[in-house]
Design a protein around this motif. Structure first.
Motif, PDB file in Angstrom:
ATOM      1  N   GLY A   1      -0.219 -57.280 158.733  1.00  0.00           N
ATOM      2  CA  GLY A   1       0.640 -56.190 159.179  1.00  0.00           C
ATOM      3  C   GLY A   1       1.345 -56.580 160.462  1.00  0.00           C
ATOM      4  O   GLY A   1       1.162 -57.671 160.981  1.00  0.00           O
TER       5      GLY A   1
ATOM      6  N   PRO B   1       7.009 -58.334 158.589  1.00  0.00           N
ATOM      7  CA  PRO B   1       7.009 -58.914 157.238  1.00  0.00           C
ATOM      8  C   PRO B   1       6.467 -60.342 157.245  1.00  0.00           C
ATOM      9  O   PRO B   1       6.784 -61.129 158.126  1.00  0.00           O
TER      10      PRO B   1
ATOM     11  N   GLN C   1      -0.466 -57.337 152.162  1.00  0.00           N
ATOM     12  CA  GLN C   1       0.471 -56.895 153.198  1.00  0.00           C
ATOM     13  C   GLN C   1       0.492 -55.380 153.301  1.00  0.00           C
ATOM     14  O   GLN C   1       0.425 -54.673 152.293  1.00  0.00           O
TER      15      GLN C   1
ATOM     16  N   TYR D   1       2.498 -52.052 155.674  1.00  0.00           N
ATOM     17  CA  TYR D   1       3.687 -51.740 156.467  1.00  0.00           C
ATOM     18  C   TYR D   1       3.480 -50.407 157.176  1.00  0.00           C
ATOM     19  O   TYR D   1       3.009 -49.430 156.577  1.00  0.00           O
TER      20      TYR D   1
ATOM     21  N   VAL E   1       5.179 -55.038 150.317  1.00  0.00           N
ATOM     22  CA  VAL E   1       4.214 -54.430 151.232  1.00  0.00           C
ATOM     23  C   VAL E   1       3.459 -53.296 150.538  1.00  0.00           C
ATOM     24  O   VAL E   1       2.724 -52.551 151.173  1.00  0.00           O
TER      25      VAL E   1
ATOM     26  N   THR F   1      12.572 -45.167 160.376  1.00  0.00           N
ATOM     27  CA  THR F   1      12.020 -46.443 160.835  1.00  0.00           C
ATOM     28  C   THR F   1      13.075 -47.444 161.291  1.00  0.00           C
ATOM     29  O   THR F   1      12.784 -48.332 162.097  1.00  0.00           O
TER      30      THR F   1
ATOM     31  N   ASP G   1      14.136 -49.626 159.311  1.00  0.00           N
ATOM     32  CA  ASP G   1      13.962 -50.717 158.358  1.00  0.00           C
ATOM     33  C   ASP G   1      14.610 -50.350 157.022  1.00  0.00           C
ATOM     34  O   ASP G   1      14.638 -49.179 156.632  1.00  0.00           O
TER      35      ASP G   1
ATOM     36  N   GLY H   1      14.464 -50.702 152.995  1.00  0.00           N
ATOM     37  CA  GLY H   1      13.497 -51.006 151.945  1.00  0.00           C
ATOM     38  C   GLY H   1      14.109 -50.940 150.562  1.00  0.00           C
ATOM     39  O   GLY H   1      15.203 -50.406 150.355  1.00  0.00           O
TER      40      GLY H   1
ATOM     41  N   ILE I   1      10.449 -54.883 152.047  1.00  0.00           N
ATOM     42  CA  ILE I   1      11.291 -54.783 153.241  1.00  0.00           C
ATOM     43  C   ILE I   1      12.375 -55.848 153.129  1.00  0.00           C
ATOM     44  O   ILE I   1      12.078 -57.045 153.097  1.00  0.00           O
TER      45      ILE I   1
ATOM     46  N   ARG J   1      16.513 -54.992 158.416  1.00  0.00           N
ATOM     47  CA  ARG J   1      16.274 -54.063 159.517  1.00  0.00           C
ATOM     48  C   ARG J   1      17.619 -53.780 160.170  1.00  0.00           C
ATOM     49  O   ARG J   1      18.377 -54.712 160.447  1.00  0.00           O
TER      50      ARG J   1
END
Length: 717
Positions: free
Chosen positions: A452, A455, A474, A476, A498, A561, A563, A565, A575, A578
């Motif tokens: 975590g 990525p 993974q 997130y 993730v 966030t 980010d 996705g 992901i 960003r």
């Protein structure tokens, strides 16, 4: 995944001599015979088709089958999970329940430091090398007794309910014991990384306004410096130095404030149980974000937030009574706090460590002695990508130090296991003969690694998965979501995802039309918004930023966030970008700087990298911190004088060779426009102390750009 070309580059592969080709041909023939002989037993006892079906099953779906609606874990269709124990929504009562269930089981362990050897280097620096003993353990009941002593000891110092306490120390047993006492007494905790500089320490102490601070003996001087500039600290409680020979050296008498050792605080307390004062809506943590784009923001995390995310993560992690978790990541980071809360809820023991003592070859382990993984033999550990990239490179270096025959056979065995793994098969014989030896780097018993914080590249994930013979899962999340968002399924054989939303969360994809991301796309894409009982209360003393990033949509509270996705068909999240890392170059296309950096970082010659782009230009450039050992070896091949490392980094032949190597390495991973066209090699490592990395080892882009402005301008000139 790591394909044969990638591995050949990593393992310094060239054309094979005939003897090696013959050996590999024989090995592949043996593999074929093994496949024929074991086909039916595998079909009966470990059907790979069932594993593939389990891997590809649906894990999350959008509400009402509409991709523009929030996505939920299929296990949470009847409502989000809020707690591990029915009716318990605060950390004080959650800990009390753990003690009731697991009182006599081992809980926290600390490894004894027998002696610290101080080695003077040619440049005058002193390196510490630790000689270490065994782990000493306390049960849940014994830890609870110390928690009561701390709680009543703090009360005797005048600490009041809802008044914050600062924890400014490295990860260790005393840190978490103190935190549990504060949770029980409803004393909010403000966390500070042990690596913070003087100015940051002073800033955080003043912003929080706490009267009491817990710190390490070696950090008292930083606290006192902040106090001399007006920081309102009245009580300093310090954890003893781990070096038995130097304990007390930094302690002096000062009557202007209360200075107590941790043991002295325990002696002031009472062992009898203290009524729990915390409630679910009370503030548990003021935890600062990593501050990649400016000053860190204090995130206000409630008891309910942590209890909910603990339940959601524990639901996805299979833990046994005899598991051992190794705690070494900073407890000032939400990832480590949540991981430890999860294992407590399952009665698992934690052995404390540090990145400096984790492995046999760790910086502070005395030559010939063993690291903490050898002593503890953990079955579960959490990692951040920066740590796993180092492990990946350490394994590659170890393999490269062997003969060419060994390297080629290792590569063949790796490719064999990778192909079989992705088809749903296990490789028992290869594990026993080859990969279990690598697994001993982590103690030899790890059965699950959690990743975590950022990525993880698919290459590193698959390499770790194969070499350490266990799933690399993974997750997130962000500090603002209490570290919770998604967690990959342990049965998922793929890389790069993730995972689905945790059973305590829902995820909404918000359209970002400028960059072409929309939940209407196939597959659905967009900015990730997270909803659930784990979403934090907001930012400390920053209502404007709270209103900006914590949104109300259809009556539900989401955190935006930043980010980007993408949901796969099975409901797992990937992901892909960003917002703050996306750059539009002169040709009009968006480039993901994070994606480029993630791919470059897996190259053995790259220790760290910051990719930069000028929106008025048509190409990217990169600032690279090389691996000194590998860069020096490259320079020697080019017949460049290596006596002055700074000059090696500036040598045109070396720079050109690295540029060519990276272009070749990323040719199959990045488009031409994504590949940096010019590079600058930085001779000094980037660290949190230099202000170029956060304490979580993420890039501080603006700081790096400012520090290397002349070099960046020259690359574009």
């Amino acid at each position: 995944m790591v394909d044969e070309t990638d591995l050949k580059q990593a393992l310094n592969g060239n054309e094979r001599p005939i003897s090696i080709t013959v050996a590999i041909t024989i090995l592949k023939a043996l593999f074929f015979v093994f496949d024929v002989v074991t086909y039916i037993p595998f079909k009966i006892f470990a059907d790979p088709a069932q594993k593939l079906e389990l891997s590809k099953r649906i894990k999350a779906e959008p509400e009402h089958s509409d991709p523009e609606q929030a996505w939920s874990n299929v296990e949470a269709k009847d409502g989000l999970i809020h707690t591990s124990f029915d009716g318990i929504h605060d950390l004080g009562r959650q800990w009390e329940e753990c003690v009731k269930r697991y009182g006599n089981k081992e809980c926290m362990g600390t490894r004894e430091v027998l002696k610290v050897h101080k080695e003077k280097q040619p440049n005058g620096k002193i390196f510490e090398k630790w000689q270490m003993g065994n782990y000493n353990w306390r049960t849940y009941a014994q830890v609870d007794k110390r928690i009561n002593l701390i709680a009543s000891g703090l009360e005797s110092l005048g600490q009041k309910e809802k008044e914050p306490v600062i924890l400014f120390a490295e990860t260790r047993e005393e840190w978490m014991t103190t935190a549990l006492a504060c949770f029980k007494m409803n004393f909010p905790i403000a966390t500070m990384y042990a690596t913070l500089g003087d100015e940051a320490v002073e800033y955080a102490i003043n912003e929080v306004g706490a009267k009491t601070i817990f710190t390490s003996e070696a950090l008292i001087s930083k606290v006192k410096k902040a106090m001399s500039n007006g920081a309102p600290i009245e009580n300093i409680i310090y954890f003893d130095s781990v070096d038995p020979a130097s304990r007390g050296e930094s302690i002096d008498v000062d009557l202007s404030f209360t200075l107590l050792s941790f043991d002295q605080l325990l002696n002031k307390g009472e062992p009898s149980p203290i009524p729990i004062r915390s409630h679910k809506d009370d503030l548990a943590l003021i935890m600062y974000t990593s501050g990649t784009t400016g000053n860190p923001k204090g995130v206000m995390i409630s008891h309910e937030n942590i209890v909910a995310v603990t339940a959601g993560q524990a639901y996805n992690i299979n833990l046994n009574d005899d598991d051992r978790y190794i705690g070494y990541l900073p407890l000032a980071h939400i990832l480590e706090v949540c991981a430890e809360m999860v294992v407590f809820s399952k009665g698992v023991r934690i052995g404390y460590s540090s990145a400096q003592t984790l492995f046999d070859r760790a910086p502070k382990i005395l030559k010939g002695e063993h690291g903490d993984c050898w002593a503890l033999q953990p079955t579960l550990m959490a990692c951040v990508p920066a740590v796993m990239d180092r492990i990946f490179k350490a394994v590659i270096d170890e393999v490269n130090s062997n003969s060419e025959m060994f390297r080629e056979l290792f590569k063949t065995c790796y490719e064999r296991k990778r192909a079989r793994y992705e088809d749903g098969y296990t490789s028992v014989i290869l594990n026993k003969l080859v990969f279990n030896k690598i697994g001993k780097l982590l103690g030899g018993h790890v059965r699950q690694i959690l990743s975590g914080g950022a990525p993880l590249s698919p290459e590193t994930q698959r390499f770790m998965n194969i070499c350490f013979c266990c799933p690399v899962v993974q997750g997130y999340g962000l500090t603002e979501t209490c570290g919770g968002g998604t967690l990959a399924d342990v049965h998922d054989l793929s890389t790069g995802t993730v995972g689905p939303p945790l059973p305590c969360t829902k995820i909404l994809l918000r359209e970002w039309s400028e960059a072409g991301y929309s939940p209407k796309n196939n597959p659905p894409q967009g900015e990730i918004l997270i909803n659930g009982p784990n979403v934090a209360q907001g930012y400390y003393k920053n209502e404007e930023k709270t209103r900006e990033e914590f949104l109300i949509i259809d009556g539900k509270r989401f955190f935006a966030t930043g980010d980007i996705g993408e949901f796969r068909e099975d409901g797992s999240l990937k992901i892909i970008d960003r917002k703050k890392d996306l750059l539009k170059l002169a040709h009009g296309e968006y480039i993901s700087l994070g994606k480029v950096e993630t791919n470059l970082l897996t190259n053995a010659i790259v220790e760290n990298v910051c990719v930069y782009g000028d929106s008025e230009k048509s190409f990217l450039v990169a600032l690279i911190v090389p691996n000194q050992k590998n860069l020096t070896a490259l320079a020697e091949k080019l017949e460049v004088d290596t006596s002055d490392y700074e000059k090696v980094c500036q040598d045109p032949k070396v720079v050109a060779a690295v540029q060519k190597e990276l272009a070749s390495y990323t040719a199959s991973k990045l488009q031409r426009v994504e590949q940096p066209q010019k590079i600058y090699l930085c001779s000094e490592a980037w660290t949190p102390a230099s202000g170029l990395l956060t304490e979580a080892l993420k890039l501080k882009r603006k700081n790096i750009e400012n520090a290397f402005r002349k070099q960046l301008d020259k690359l574009y000139s």
